[in-house]
Enzyme design. Structure first.
Site, PDB file in Angstrom:
ATOM      1  N   GLY A  11       0.823  -1.218   0.000  1.00 10.71           N
ATOM      2  CA  GLY A  11       0.000   0.000   0.000  1.00 10.71           C
ATOM      3  C   GLY A  11       0.853   1.262   0.000  1.00 10.71           C
ATOM      4  O   GLY A  11       0.632   2.178  -0.809  1.00 10.71           O
ATOM      5  N   ASP A  31      10.334  -5.804  -4.494  1.00 14.11           N
ATOM      6  CA  ASP A  31       9.300  -6.520  -3.734  1.00 14.11           C
ATOM      7  C   ASP A  31       9.497  -7.983  -4.097  1.00 14.11           C
ATOM      8  O   ASP A  31      10.323  -8.307  -4.966  1.00 14.11           O
ATOM      9  CB  ASP A  31       7.885  -6.033  -4.101  1.00 14.11           C
ATOM     10  CG  ASP A  31       6.919  -6.226  -2.927  1.00 14.11           C
ATOM     11  OD1 ASP A  31       6.782  -7.386  -2.463  1.00 14.11           O
ATOM     12  OD2 ASP A  31       6.333  -5.245  -2.453  1.00 14.11           O
ATOM     13  N   LEU A  49      13.069 -11.104   0.966  1.00 18.06           N
ATOM     14  CA  LEU A  49      13.906 -10.509   2.020  1.00 18.06           C
ATOM     15  C   LEU A  49      14.524 -11.559   2.929  1.00 18.06           C
ATOM     16  O   LEU A  49      15.550 -11.321   3.573  1.00 18.06           O
ATOM     17  CB  LEU A  49      13.081  -9.531   2.862  1.00 18.06           C
ATOM     18  CG  LEU A  49      12.592  -8.270   2.133  1.00 18.06           C
ATOM     19  CD1 LEU A  49      11.539  -7.549   2.966  1.00 18.06           C
ATOM     20  CD2 LEU A  49      13.759  -7.341   1.840  1.00 18.06           C
ATOM     21  N   GLY A  69       9.321  -3.024   3.071  1.00 19.01           N
ATOM     22  CA  GLY A  69       9.031  -4.429   2.796  1.00 19.01           C
ATOM     23  C   GLY A  69       8.750  -5.221   4.067  1.00 19.01           C
ATOM     24  O   GLY A  69       8.977  -4.752   5.178  1.00 19.01           O
ATOM     25  N   GLY A  70       8.271  -6.439   3.867  1.00 11.21           N
ATOM     26  CA  GLY A  70       7.961  -7.310   5.002  1.00 11.21           C
ATOM     27  C   GLY A  70       6.470  -7.503   5.136  1.00 11.21           C
ATOM     28  O   GLY A  70       5.696  -7.138   4.249  1.00 11.21           O
ATOM     29  N   HIS A 110       2.495  -0.051  16.272  1.00  9.31           N
ATOM     30  CA  HIS A 110       2.277  -1.273  17.049  1.00  9.31           C
ATOM     31  C   HIS A 110       3.498  -1.671  17.884  1.00  9.31           C
ATOM     32  O   HIS A 110       3.408  -2.587  18.702  1.00  9.31           O
ATOM     33  CB  HIS A 110       1.777  -2.392  16.139  1.00  9.31           C
ATOM     34  CG  HIS A 110       0.451  -2.023  15.545  1.00  9.31           C
ATOM     35  ND1 HIS A 110      -0.706  -1.978  16.299  1.00  9.31           N
ATOM     36  CD2 HIS A 110       0.105  -1.595  14.302  1.00  9.31           C
ATOM     37  CE1 HIS A 110      -1.707  -1.555  15.541  1.00  9.31           C
ATOM     38  NE2 HIS A 110      -1.243  -1.311  14.320  1.00  9.31           N
ATOM     39  N   TYR A 133       3.859  -8.905  15.362  1.00  7.67           N
ATOM     40  CA  TYR A 133       4.214  -7.887  14.364  1.00  7.67           C
ATOM     41  C   TYR A 133       4.879  -6.677  15.047  1.00  7.67           C
ATOM     42  O   TYR A 133       5.930  -6.193  14.601  1.00  7.67           O
ATOM     43  CB  TYR A 133       2.933  -7.483  13.624  1.00  7.67           C
ATOM     44  CG  TYR A 133       3.023  -6.227  12.802  1.00  7.67           C
ATOM     45  CD1 TYR A 133       3.781  -6.186  11.638  1.00  7.67           C
ATOM     46  CD2 TYR A 133       2.331  -5.069  13.188  1.00  7.67           C
ATOM     47  CE1 TYR A 133       3.848  -5.024  10.882  1.00  7.67           C
ATOM     48  CE2 TYR A 133       2.392  -3.918  12.433  1.00  7.67           C
ATOM     49  CZ  TYR A 133       3.154  -3.897  11.282  1.00  7.67           C
ATOM     50  OH  TYR A 133       3.215  -2.744  10.524  1.00  7.67           O
ATOM     51  N   LYS A 137       8.786  -4.999  14.833  1.00  8.91           N
ATOM     52  CA  LYS A 137       9.124  -3.596  14.575  1.00  8.91           C
ATOM     53  C   LYS A 137      10.097  -3.075  15.648  1.00  8.91           C
ATOM     54  O   LYS A 137      11.004  -2.302  15.342  1.00  8.91           O
ATOM     55  CB  LYS A 137       7.853  -2.741  14.511  1.00  8.91           C
ATOM     56  CG  LYS A 137       6.964  -3.075  13.323  1.00  8.91           C
ATOM     57  CD  LYS A 137       7.698  -2.873  12.004  1.00  8.91           C
ATOM     58  CE  LYS A 137       6.843  -3.096  10.779  1.00  8.91           C
ATOM     59  NZ  LYS A 137       7.567  -2.910   9.521  1.00  8.91           N
TER      60      LYS A 137
HETATM   61  C1  15L Z   1       0.114  -0.882  10.789  1.00  8.09           C
HETATM   62  O1  15L Z   1       1.255  -1.003  11.222  1.00  8.09           O
HETATM   63  C2  15L Z   1      -0.340  -1.654   9.608  1.00  8.09           C
HETATM   64  O2  15L Z   1       0.689  -1.871   8.675  1.00  8.09           O
HETATM   65  C3  15L Z   1      -1.530  -1.029   8.925  1.00  8.09           C
HETATM   66  O3  15L Z   1      -2.108  -1.991   8.057  1.00  8.09           O
HETATM   67  C4  15L Z   1      -2.569  -0.531   9.927  1.00  8.09           C
HETATM   68  O4  15L Z   1      -3.125  -1.628  10.604  1.00  8.09           O
HETATM   69  C5  15L Z   1      -1.909   0.421  10.891  1.00  8.09           C
HETATM   70  O5  15L Z   1      -0.791  -0.162  11.501  1.00  8.09           O
HETATM   71  C6  15L Z   1      -2.877   0.904  11.998  1.00  8.09           C
HETATM   72  O6  15L Z   1      -2.574   0.736  13.178  1.00  8.09           O
HETATM   73  O7  15L Z   1      -3.898   1.483  11.642  1.00  8.09           O
END
Ligand code: 15L
Length: 266
Positions: A11, A31, A49, A69-70, A110, A133, A137
């Site tokens: 996206g 990608d 990756l 990426g990822g 997150h 996830y 990060k």
């Molecule tokens: C993110 O890190 C995600 O990549 C995205 O898809 C959304 O979920 C966003 O956070 C969010 O918290 O709205």
């Protein structure tokens, strides 16, 4: 300056393919698969990756990297491990060996999603990830710090909120990031002479923000877009969503409430 942008089919990557070429003339996109809508003449090199030899090919000869990426949401451990833990390690290590000077790492809100919404946080708080996830990060942010502090790479971690043209619900009024404001943050990461290792919140000028983004402001960030301009439509969209006691209390929303069982176990 030759740049590499990973996650070109995602996206954010898709939007960046429309926006960055007017600013940076020499971009290699990557990608795992070639996007169908790649602009004619755009340089593209596919890479998984999780495979170091493929990552070595995409970083060759670049000065700066934006790593989008990822895997971009919560997933099974092995998916997160391959794409985000091993993948991000490969990216930084290959970039270091190839002599790339700057890396922008797309981290995420997150990484701090288990802070409650009534807490305002800056970039110096302990990470409190809300998911595997989110943990990946935090790992990427730590890796970036190591390559910056030990190896002199200039690393910018952008904790992206919600990348969109408008905030899509109540939570996103606090974390909305307009694409033009992301480009502004990226330009700081690629061009500012004083970047060593920095964390910025990837957020527009949001009155309902949970984050103190003064570090980004110190580097000249002046977001142009405001979530508040869309408050009524965001609240109307929120009305259609189910109530979520945990998700509505924590910054990470549904990432925080998914698999949540702390109250039962204590
Ligand atoms: C993110 O890190 C995600 O990549 C995205 O898809 C959304 O979920 C966003 O956070 C969010 O918290 O709205």
């Amino acid at each position: 300056m030759k740049l590499l942008v990973t996650g070109a089919a995602g996206g954010i990557g898709t939007r960046m393919r429309q926006m960055l070429p007017s600013i940076y003339k020499d971009i290699r996109w990557s990608d795992i698969r070639k996007p169908d809508d790649l602009a004619p003449g755009a340089e593209f090199v596919a890479a998984d990756l999780a495979k170091m030899e493929e990552v070595e090919k995409i970083v060759a000869g670049v000065d700066g990297i934006a790593h989008f990426g990822g895997f971009s949401v919560e997933g099974p451990w092995d998916t997160i491990l391959q794409a985000n833990i091993i993948g991000t390690y490969n990216l930084f290590e290959a970039a270091y060996r190839a002599g790339a000077k700057r890396v922008i790492f797309a981290t995420s809100n997150h990484a701090v999603g288990m802070y409650r919404r009534d807490q305002k946080i800056g970039v110096n708080v302990t990470v409190r990830p809300d998911s595997r996830y989110g943990v990946s990060k935090c790992f990427g942010e730590a890796l970036g710090a190591m390559y910056a502090d030990k190896h002199g790479m200039r690393v910018t971690c952008i904790r992206i909120g919600n990348f969109a043209d408008t905030p899509i619900d109540k939570r996103r009024l606090s974390i909305f990031l307009h694409p033009e404001d992301l480009v502004q943050l990226m330009r700081i990461g690629f061009e500012h002479p004083d970047i060593k290792y920095e964390i910025f919140y990837g957020a527009s000028d949001n009155a309902a923000a949970w984050w103190d983004n003064s570090n980004a402001h110190k580097f000249g960030y002046r977001p142009k877009h405001k979530a508040e301009d869309f408050r009524a439509q965001a609240l109307a969209a929120q009305e259609k969503l189910p109530a979520d006691a945990i998700g509505d209390a924590y910054q990470g929303g549904t990432f925080s409430s998914a698999e949540y069982d702390a109250d039962k176990r204590r």
